[in-house]
Design a protein around this motif. Structure first.
Motif, mmCIF file in Angstrom:
data_model
loop_
_atom_site.group_PDB
_atom_site.id
_atom_site.type_symbol
_atom_site.label_atom_id
_atom_site.label_comp_id
_atom_site.label_asym_id
_atom_site.label_seq_id
_atom_site.Cartn_x
_atom_site.Cartn_y
_atom_site.Cartn_z
ATOM 1 N N PHE A 250 33.686 45.616 72.267
ATOM 2 C CA PHE A 250 35.100 45.247 72.312
ATOM 3 C C PHE A 250 35.300 43.769 72.647
ATOM 4 C CE2 PHE A 250 34.940 49.798 73.071
ATOM 5 C CZ PHE A 250 35.895 50.264 72.178
ATOM 6 N N ARG A 251 34.199 43.017 72.634
ATOM 7 C CA ARG A 251 34.284 41.586 72.894
ATOM 8 C C ARG A 251 33.324 40.841 71.989
ATOM 9 N NH1 ARG A 251 32.106 41.386 78.188
ATOM 10 N NH2 ARG A 251 32.082 39.126 77.968
ATOM 11 N N THR A 252 33.645 39.608 71.692
ATOM 12 C CA THR A 252 32.730 38.755 70.933
ATOM 13 C C THR A 252 32.102 37.762 71.904
ATOM 14 O OG1 THR A 252 34.628 37.357 70.367
ATOM 15 C CG2 THR A 252 33.903 38.930 68.709
ATOM 16 N N GLU A 253 31.000 38.154 72.497
ATOM 17 C CA GLU A 253 30.345 37.330 73.508
ATOM 18 C C GLU A 253 29.691 36.114 72.862
ATOM 19 O OE1 GLU A 253 27.970 39.421 76.412
ATOM 20 O OE2 GLU A 253 29.018 41.287 75.962
ATOM 21 N N ILE A 254 29.853 34.972 73.523
ATOM 22 C CA ILE A 254 29.278 33.720 73.033
ATOM 23 C C ILE A 254 27.806 33.660 73.443
ATOM 24 C CG2 ILE A 254 29.475 31.206 73.045
ATOM 25 C CD1 ILE A 254 31.942 32.644 71.925
ATOM 26 N N LYS A 255 26.944 33.402 72.488
ATOM 27 C CA LYS A 255 25.521 33.273 72.785
ATOM 28 C C LYS A 255 25.216 31.821 73.130
ATOM 29 C CE LYS A 255 24.029 37.125 69.878
ATOM 30 N NZ LYS A 255 23.211 37.545 68.705
ATOM 31 N N GLU B 200 41.617 33.077 87.927
ATOM 32 C CA GLU B 200 40.390 33.066 88.734
ATOM 33 C C GLU B 200 39.285 33.893 88.103
ATOM 34 O OE1 GLU B 200 38.944 33.864 93.367
ATOM 35 O OE2 GLU B 200 41.018 34.242 92.773
ATOM 36 N N VAL B 201 39.664 35.033 87.502
ATOM 37 C CA VAL B 201 38.663 35.891 86.848
ATOM 38 C C VAL B 201 37.981 35.130 85.713
ATOM 39 C CG1 VAL B 201 38.320 37.996 85.480
ATOM 40 C CG2 VAL B 201 39.859 38.030 87.450
ATOM 41 N N ALA B 202 38.773 34.448 84.900
ATOM 42 C CA ALA B 202 38.232 33.689 83.768
ATOM 43 C C ALA B 202 37.360 32.533 84.253
ATOM 44 C CB ALA B 202 39.369 33.163 82.901
ATOM 45 N N ILE B 203 37.832 31.814 85.269
ATOM 46 C CA ILE B 203 37.060 30.683 85.802
ATOM 47 C C ILE B 203 35.721 31.163 86.351
ATOM 48 C CG2 ILE B 203 36.989 28.942 87.641
ATOM 49 C CD1 ILE B 203 40.069 28.715 87.229
ATOM 50 N N ASN B 204 35.743 32.279 87.079
ATOM 51 C CA ASN B 204 34.500 32.830 87.620
ATOM 52 C C ASN B 204 33.541 33.251 86.508
ATOM 53 O OD1 ASN B 204 35.275 32.468 90.269
ATOM 54 N ND2 ASN B 204 36.094 34.527 90.496
ATOM 55 N N TYR B 205 34.090 33.815 85.430
ATOM 56 C CA TYR B 205 33.252 34.251 84.309
ATOM 57 C C TYR B 205 32.618 33.042 83.617
ATOM 58 C CZ TYR B 205 31.796 36.406 79.914
ATOM 59 O OH TYR B 205 31.056 36.832 78.835
ATOM 60 N N ILE B 206 33.421 32.014 83.363
ATOM 61 C CA ILE B 206 32.890 30.806 82.715
ATOM 62 C C ILE B 206 31.854 30.136 83.624
ATOM 63 C CG2 ILE B 206 33.467 28.522 81.803
ATOM 64 C CD1 ILE B 206 36.210 29.694 80.997
ATOM 65 N N TRP B 207 32.116 30.151 84.932
ATOM 66 C CA TRP B 207 31.147 29.611 85.885
ATOM 67 C C TRP B 207 29.835 30.382 85.814
ATOM 68 C CZ3 TRP B 207 29.010 26.123 88.763
ATOM 69 C CH2 TRP B 207 28.173 26.485 89.810
ATOM 70 N N GLU B 208 29.906 31.702 85.702
ATOM 71 C CA GLU B 208 28.693 32.522 85.580
ATOM 72 C C GLU B 208 27.899 32.130 84.340
ATOM 73 O OE1 GLU B 208 29.726 36.639 85.600
ATOM 74 O OE2 GLU B 208 30.403 36.628 87.690
ATOM 75 N N GLN B 209 28.614 31.916 83.224
ATOM 76 C CA GLN B 209 27.941 31.525 81.987
ATOM 77 C C GLN B 209 27.322 30.129 82.130
ATOM 78 O OE1 GLN B 209 27.746 34.121 79.851
ATOM 79 N NE2 GLN B 209 28.977 35.004 81.493
ATOM 80 N N PHE B 210 28.035 29.232 82.794
ATOM 81 C CA PHE B 210 27.509 27.888 83.028
ATOM 82 C C PHE B 210 26.252 27.970 83.899
ATOM 83 C CE2 PHE B 210 27.196 23.959 85.499
ATOM 84 C CZ PHE B 210 27.260 22.998 84.495
ATOM 85 N N GLU C 259 35.160 27.768 73.820
ATOM 86 C CA GLU C 259 34.856 28.923 72.966
ATOM 87 C C GLU C 259 34.795 30.222 73.773
ATOM 88 O OE1 GLU C 259 33.713 25.261 70.935
ATOM 89 O OE2 GLU C 259 33.334 26.039 72.945
ATOM 90 N N ILE C 260 34.270 30.128 74.997
ATOM 91 C CA ILE C 260 34.224 31.326 75.847
ATOM 92 C C ILE C 260 35.622 31.851 76.103
ATOM 93 C CG2 ILE C 260 33.650 32.195 78.157
ATOM 94 C CD1 ILE C 260 31.300 30.181 78.154
ATOM 95 N N MET C 261 36.542 30.925 76.397
ATOM 96 C CA MET C 261 37.919 31.332 76.697
ATOM 97 C C MET C 261 38.636 31.848 75.456
ATOM 98 S SD MET C 261 39.791 31.369 79.462
ATOM 99 C CE MET C 261 41.311 32.302 79.563
ATOM 100 N N MET C 262 38.474 31.147 74.337
ATOM 101 C CA MET C 262 39.214 31.489 73.116
ATOM 102 C C MET C 262 38.668 32.720 72.398
ATOM 103 S SD MET C 262 41.711 29.325 72.847
ATOM 104 C CE MET C 262 41.801 29.288 74.639
ATOM 105 N N ASP C 263 37.347 32.891 72.431
ATOM 106 C CA ASP C 263 36.739 33.940 71.615
ATOM 107 C C ASP C 263 36.195 35.111 72.409
ATOM 108 O OD1 ASP C 263 37.123 32.685 69.063
ATOM 109 O OD2 ASP C 263 35.572 31.257 69.622
#
Length: 314
Positions: A3-8, A247-257, A226-230
């Motif tokens: 249900f998501r398009t995860e960025i590789k 905050e949820v989105a920022i934490n998720y992007i931080w995890e990916q970083f 791209e993480i946020m948009m896709d």
């Protein structure tokens, strides 16, 4: 079913960030989101010494001034709303008299240059291709400081202009620090005041310019946009303004970083650091109780041990 398009994202094999690293972050407010996370986990970080900067030209200008150690003069400031401002810096550096403004700029440049010389990583977040030209002085500005819009001309930078600004930034960084790792990213914050179509075109120009200079200069790109948009393309990941990541989105992007750019050993310490940070925020109902005093003693021991292991200060 997915249900998501995860960025590789491709994990980096070298030049990872750890507790011996020094990081300089410049650019949009998203730089502060990532910078605050780095600082929280006790990584040596300097975030936006000149305040938030949205455009490639504004970032190129402050880096050029920093490296050349430009000395601003009072006649380069502009008065608005009872304060004096620099058109090339955020209003964080503004003040009621020129001495304080010039001192703020000077101190910001000194701090930036000191961090830049030692930086293992420089992270630059671009926000928009839209810029404002000050008609009277015929120069692109970083901030309009609520000066009447009639005094400015708004336009969108071309890919070539952005590419040129990024090249200026890279060359000035490498003048004082040839070995630092430069990471570009594009802010996931949509500039809706420009218009949604105009925002998309603006981001497209930024992405295209970064793609051109990436191979040419051996710099890196992290796909926060791209993480946020896709990947996080749902309004539950936005603040109530439907523009800024929550905050949820920022934490998720931080995890990916972190997965891509933070050393495993450094990540190993994150839980212990977070435990101490959260404990320091704890407020006791009975500060003088034996139980709370014992809690403080144990916290001091854990903090001291971690400070020795990582050579950091809480």
């Amino acid at each position: 079913m997915k249900f998501r398009t995860e960025i590789k994202l491709t994990s980096q094999q070298e030049k990872l960030i750890n507790h011996n690293s020094k990081v300089l972050l410049l650019g949009s407010c998203f730089s502060e989101n990532i910078g605050n996370k780095l600082a929280y986990y006790k990584l040596n970080t300097l975030v936006n010494p000149f305040g938030v900067l949205f455009s490639s030209t504004a970032i190129a200008k402050v880096l050029e001034d920093t490296v050349s150690q430009k000395q601003y003069k009072a006649n380069e400031l502009i008065s608005q709303g009872g304060l004096l401002h620099s058109l090339h810096h955020h209003s964080d550096l503004s003040a009621i008299d020129s001495i304080n403004v010039l001192d703020n700029i000077n101190q910001a440049q000194k701090a930036c240059l000191a961090q830049l010389k030692m930086a293992t990583h420089v992270i630059i977040t671009l926000g928009t291709s839209w810029v404002y030209g000050h008609v009277l002085t015929n120069q692109l500005v970083a901030n309009c400081h609520k000066i009447p819009q009639s005094e400015f001309e708004k336009r969108k930078l071309s890919i070539l202009e952005i590419e040129a600004a990024l090249e200026r930034s890279i060359k000035n960084i490498r003048k004082v620090n040839p070995s630092t790792q430069i990471i570009f990213t594009v802010s996931p914050v949509r500039h809706t005041k420009d218009g949604l179509i105009e925002n998309s075109l603006s981001k497209a120009n930024l992405l295209s310019a970064i793609d051109i200079i990436k191979e040419k200069y051996g710099v890196s790109y992290f796909g926060s946009y791209e993480i946020m948009m896709d990947d996080l393309r749902d309004y539950r990941f936005y603040e109530s303004d439907m523009i800024h990541p929550n905050e949820v989105a920022i934490n998720y992007i931080w995890e990916q970083f972190s997965k891509v750019w933070i050393d495993e050993k450094a990540q190993f310490y994150f839980k212990r650091i977070a435990s101490i940070q959260q404990s320091k925020l704890h407020k006791a109902f009975q500060p003088n109780s034996m139980e709370y005093q014992e809690f403080l003693k144990k916290l001091a021991v854990k903090q001291s041990q971690l400070e020795k292991e990582l050579n950091v200060k809480f």
